[in-house]
Design an enzyme around this catalytic site. Sequence first.
Site, PDB file in Angstrom:
ATOM      1  N   GLY A  83       0.856  -1.190   0.000  1.00 60.64           N
ATOM      2  CA  GLY A  83       0.000   0.000   0.000  1.00 60.64           C
ATOM      3  C   GLY A  83       0.884   1.230   0.000  1.00 60.64           C
ATOM      4  O   GLY A  83       2.021   1.203  -0.489  1.00 60.64           O
TER       5      GLY A  83
ATOM      6  N   ILE B 210       2.464   2.842   2.448  1.00 63.24           N
ATOM      7  CA  ILE B 210       3.716   2.784   3.224  1.00 63.24           C
ATOM      8  C   ILE B 210       4.732   1.868   2.534  1.00 63.24           C
ATOM      9  O   ILE B 210       5.900   2.230   2.365  1.00 63.24           O
ATOM     10  CB  ILE B 210       3.437   2.326   4.677  1.00 63.24           C
ATOM     11  CG1 ILE B 210       2.581   3.380   5.400  1.00 63.24           C
ATOM     12  CG2 ILE B 210       4.739   2.079   5.443  1.00 63.24           C
ATOM     13  CD1 ILE B 210       2.132   3.010   6.803  1.00 63.24           C
TER      14      ILE B 210
ATOM     15  N   HIS C  21       6.384   0.105  18.608  1.00 61.03           N
ATOM     16  CA  HIS C  21       5.350   0.617  17.686  1.00 61.03           C
ATOM     17  C   HIS C  21       5.495   2.145  17.523  1.00 61.03           C
ATOM     18  O   HIS C  21       4.572   2.904  17.852  1.00 61.03           O
ATOM     19  CB  HIS C  21       3.944   0.253  18.208  1.00 61.03           C
ATOM     20  CG  HIS C  21       2.884   0.308  17.128  1.00 61.03           C
ATOM     21  ND1 HIS C  21       1.784  -0.508  17.144  1.00 61.03           N
ATOM     22  CD2 HIS C  21       2.776   1.079  16.022  1.00 61.03           C
ATOM     23  CE1 HIS C  21       1.027  -0.222  16.088  1.00 61.03           C
ATOM     24  NE2 HIS C  21       1.615   0.735  15.394  1.00 61.03           N
ATOM     25  N   ILE C  22       6.655   2.525  17.010  1.00 57.79           N
ATOM     26  CA  ILE C  22       6.963   3.962  16.922  1.00 57.79           C
ATOM     27  C   ILE C  22       7.248   4.409  15.490  1.00 57.79           C
ATOM     28  O   ILE C  22       7.870   5.451  15.279  1.00 57.79           O
ATOM     29  CB  ILE C  22       8.171   4.334  17.818  1.00 57.79           C
ATOM     30  CG1 ILE C  22       9.346   3.372  17.557  1.00 57.79           C
ATOM     31  CG2 ILE C  22       7.780   4.368  19.285  1.00 57.79           C
ATOM     32  CD1 ILE C  22      10.676   3.896  18.009  1.00 57.79           C
TER      33      ILE C  22
HETATM   34  O1  LIG Z   1      -1.213   5.032  12.637  1.00 57.13           O
HETATM   35  C1  LIG Z   1      -1.102   3.810  12.800  1.00 57.13           C
HETATM   36  O2  LIG Z   1      -2.023   3.018  12.568  1.00 57.13           O
HETATM   37  C2  LIG Z   1       0.148   3.290  13.326  1.00 57.13           C
HETATM   38  O3  LIG Z   1       0.319   2.124  13.464  1.00 57.13           O
HETATM   39  C3  LIG Z   1       1.203   4.267  13.664  1.00 57.13           C
HETATM   40  O4  LIG Z   1       2.485   3.707  13.620  1.00 57.13           O
END
Ligand SMILES: O=C(O)C(=O)CO
Length: 319
Positions: free
Chosen positions: A157, A159, A284-285
């Site tokens: 997608g 990203i 998760h950063i």
């Molecule tokens: O915005 C989101 O869904 C995330 O996972 C941020 O890293």
Amino acid sequence: MAANKNFKILVTVTGLPVDRLREFGTVVQWNELGNPTSQELLELVKDCDALFCHGSNKIDKELLDAAPKLKVIGTYSVGYNHIDLEECKKRGLKIGYTPGETTEVAAEFGVGLLLATARRIPEANEASKDPVNVRFHGYLMSGKQIMDTTIGFFGLGAIGSSMLEKLAPFRPARFIYHNRSRKENCLAEYVSFDELVKESDFLIVTAALTPETTGKFDKDVFAKMKKGAIFVNISRGPLVKTEDIYDALKSGHLEAAGLDVTDPEPLPKGHPLLALKNCIVTPHIASATYRARNRMNDLTIANIINGLTGKPMLAPLLE
Ligand SMILES: O=C(O)C(=O)CO
């Protein structure tokens, strides 16, 4: 027009400036480090009109039943697998999210995590704290080079595509991908899931969490991967079976992994995965830059205000 000052708004994210919301009523902001438990969330949300939440808050039937006044949800995330959309739809809720704001920054982080994993940067940093560990030898802290390898994407997608563009100057031999749909004019070649797994030297997961992708990377998949491959996940933890990636890393079948997301998240203290030198875990950063987080905050606030005041949301998920 004077703003309605009577709304009650729950903000589950600590530390963000949300003063603009106070013009519309009472704001209750979670002030503790860490997330509220489900029980705490049920208690906090019960008489709220709006909820500013993030990916760790489960917005399910139980929570929605406990919040009969809830009209608007603004999630401070692009992902929305934590929200039961069907239940929200049944209740006529409006939901906003933050697409776009996280794409570039998450892709930058993905490249960084891939490089840090391939070139063992955190391990080298740790080792450098004692000169005994870094006495020179021919293969001191040697890792894997990107040039001439095959880089595979599971999910391509926004990203994934941005990561691919950013990795192209490293001159891999080939990009391949497996995705729900095929891409036009793409630098990467579409392959079956089996080919992706067997041919990737670097396998990067950027797919959304869905019932089809949950648990997708298990011991059978890891066994099919090339010996010495590197695995990177910046998507969602539950795509990967935690014990199975642990075994694949521990045995040395996989050379290394970079995991910004885990299952559970965060991993409990002392979890065996955290002790592996060939595994980098981050909390998760991927979207954590000041610029991105400020923009996500502004967008979430605008979504909530517009939702409460009957205007179209800037980024609606459900309206
Ligand atoms: O915005 C989101 O869904 C995330 O996972 C941020 O890293």
